[in-house]
Motif scaffolding. Structure first.
Motif, short mmCIF file in Angstrom:
data_model
loop_
_atom_site.label_atom_id
_atom_site.label_comp_id
_atom_site.label_asym_id
_atom_site.label_seq_id
_atom_site.Cartn_x
_atom_site.Cartn_y
_atom_site.Cartn_z
N LYS A 58 0.83 -1.20 0.00
CA LYS A 58 0.00 0.00 0.00
C LYS A 58 0.87 1.26 0.00
N ALA A 61 2.19 1.79 -3.50
CA ALA A 61 1.13 2.29 -4.38
C ALA A 61 0.79 3.74 -4.07
N ASP A 62 0.72 4.08 -2.77
CA ASP A 62 0.40 5.45 -2.37
C ASP A 62 1.49 6.42 -2.79
N THR A 64 3.59 6.09 -5.23
CA THR A 64 3.54 6.23 -6.69
C THR A 64 2.43 7.19 -7.10
N PRO A 127 -5.53 1.48 -11.74
CA PRO A 127 -4.92 1.83 -10.45
C PRO A 127 -4.74 0.58 -9.60
N PHE A 128 -3.59 0.48 -8.96
CA PHE A 128 -3.30 -0.69 -8.15
C PHE A 128 -3.78 -0.43 -6.72
N GLN A 232 1.02 -9.51 -3.94
CA GLN A 232 0.64 -8.11 -4.05
C GLN A 232 1.83 -7.18 -3.85
N ALA A 236 2.88 -4.56 -6.58
CA ALA A 236 3.02 -3.13 -6.26
C ALA A 236 4.33 -2.58 -6.81
N TYR A 239 3.95 -2.32 -10.51
CA TYR A 239 3.10 -1.17 -10.83
C TYR A 239 3.90 0.13 -10.75
N ALA A 240 4.72 0.24 -9.70
CA ALA A 240 5.55 1.44 -9.54
C ALA A 240 6.55 1.59 -10.68
#
Length: 348
Positions: A58, A61-62, A64, A127-128, A232, A236, A239-240
């Motif tokens: 998290k 993701a936040d 990013t 969005p992840f 996950q 993440a 995703y970044a």
């Protein structure tokens, strides 16, 4: 591993997926290896590890999302200030100078003005949002309760079969029937029929089954949560990596925009001065055809104004930004505008 590979291939171009998937696989294996269960570790430790990984996912993701939003807002604010400076230049000095040049017999070359720029298009990545995990206590209790009920019903049924007793579901068993059923349970442990002992045997068996179901459920839940958390966490990071680091590019963009704004304001001062000179020339010498009978110094001022106008028009008529990057033509036009600006300033 196959599931992770499919995820990467859908999020990456095919020509990069193969090479990049190796790195992602290594990351996942490293993450899993760092959380191998020790002989003395249990479901609580696994759950804590899973929660830690989910929190890290998290956070990635936040961070990013925050970084991307900060870049977008920096560019948006810069373009907004640029538009204000461009509008002020056009309305206060540029358009009046162009009008005065026309009255002096000079035409200024102009092209269709284009927008200052647009925000960069975001990659078509969903969005992840990492999934949260629970301890599994509530569902564990529910399954344990269901297992206890089924166990109790099964033991009661077994007792009636052994006692050759038939219970009517439509009525509540009598006290004698219940005592007989409970007393029979004591024979399971090899003692004579006894209601108290039988009740204890039934209760112990039911509670044992409930506890077993609860512990098995929690252990399976903890193991699955840990696997999900590892997956996950890797997703993440992937995703970044798929979101471009816009920080350095935005710094360059912002510096270019601020440089351009400064140049526009400097030209506004110069053109405001030239506007007064043209008004003076037209007032005292009148409107004439290009180059006809103007005093040499007046003609030089007109030519100077025309060149300043054309240099700044070349700058403001091209976008500053194109698809999140500095427009190449804007760089060239800014350089030419600054060269002319410095040349004029040197003559002061």
């Amino acid at each position: 591993m196959a599931e992770q590979k499919n995820l990467e291939e859908t999020m990456m171009p095919k020509d990069e997926a193969s090479a990049h998937s190796k790195g992602v696989t290594v990351k996942k294996e490293a993450a899993e290896a760092s959380f191998k269960e020790s002989p003395f570790s249990g479901k609580t430790q696994k759950h804590s590890k899973a929660k830690s990984l989910i929190e890290k996912a998290k956070k990635i993701a936040d961070e990013t999302a925050v970084r991307t939003e900060a870049c977008r807002r920096l560019l948006e604010d810069g373009l907004s200030v640029y538009e204000e400076a461009r509008s002020a230049l056009k309305q206060d000095t540029l358009e009046p100078c162009i009008s005065l040049l026309k009255q002096s017999g000079y035409q200024v070359k102009r092209e269709e003005e284009r927008p200052a720029g647009a925000l960069p298009k975001q990659k078509s990545l969903r969005p992840f949002v990492p999934k949260s995990i629970s301890s599994g206590r509530a569902t564990g209790f529910f399954y344990a309760l269901a297992g206890g009920i089924v166990t109790a019903m099964g033991m009661v049924y077994l007792s009636t079969q052994k006692l050759e007793m038939t219970l009517d579901p439509a009525r509540v068993p009598t006290e004698n029937e219940m005592d007989s059923i409970l007393a029979w349970f004591s024979t399971i442990i090899g003692v004579q029929e006894n209601v108290a002992i039988g009740t204890a045997v039934l209760g112990f068996t039911v509670l044992s089954v409930m506890l077993l179901v609860y512990l098995v459920h929690r252990r399976l839940k903890a193991r699955n949560d840990l696997h999900l958390a590892v997956k996950q966490f890797v997703e993440a990071e992937l995703y970044a990596e798929q979101q471009p680091d816009c920080t350095e590019e935005m710094k360059k963009l912002d510096a270019h925009i601020q440089d351009t704004i400064g140049t526009l304001k400097a030209y506004q001062v110069l053109l405001n001065e030239q506007k007064g000179k043209l008004q003076r020339i037209l007032y005292f010498e009148g409107e004439k055809e290009k180059g006809a009978s103007y005093h040499s110094r007046s003609l030089a001022e007109i030519e100077e104004t025309k060149e300043l106008v054309e240099r700044i028009i070349a700058l403001i008529e091209v976008p500053v930004v194109e698809d999140g990057k500095i427009h190449e033509q804007s760089i060239h036009s800014l350089q030419r505008a600054k060269e002319k600006l410095y040349a004029v300033i040197k003559r002061f």
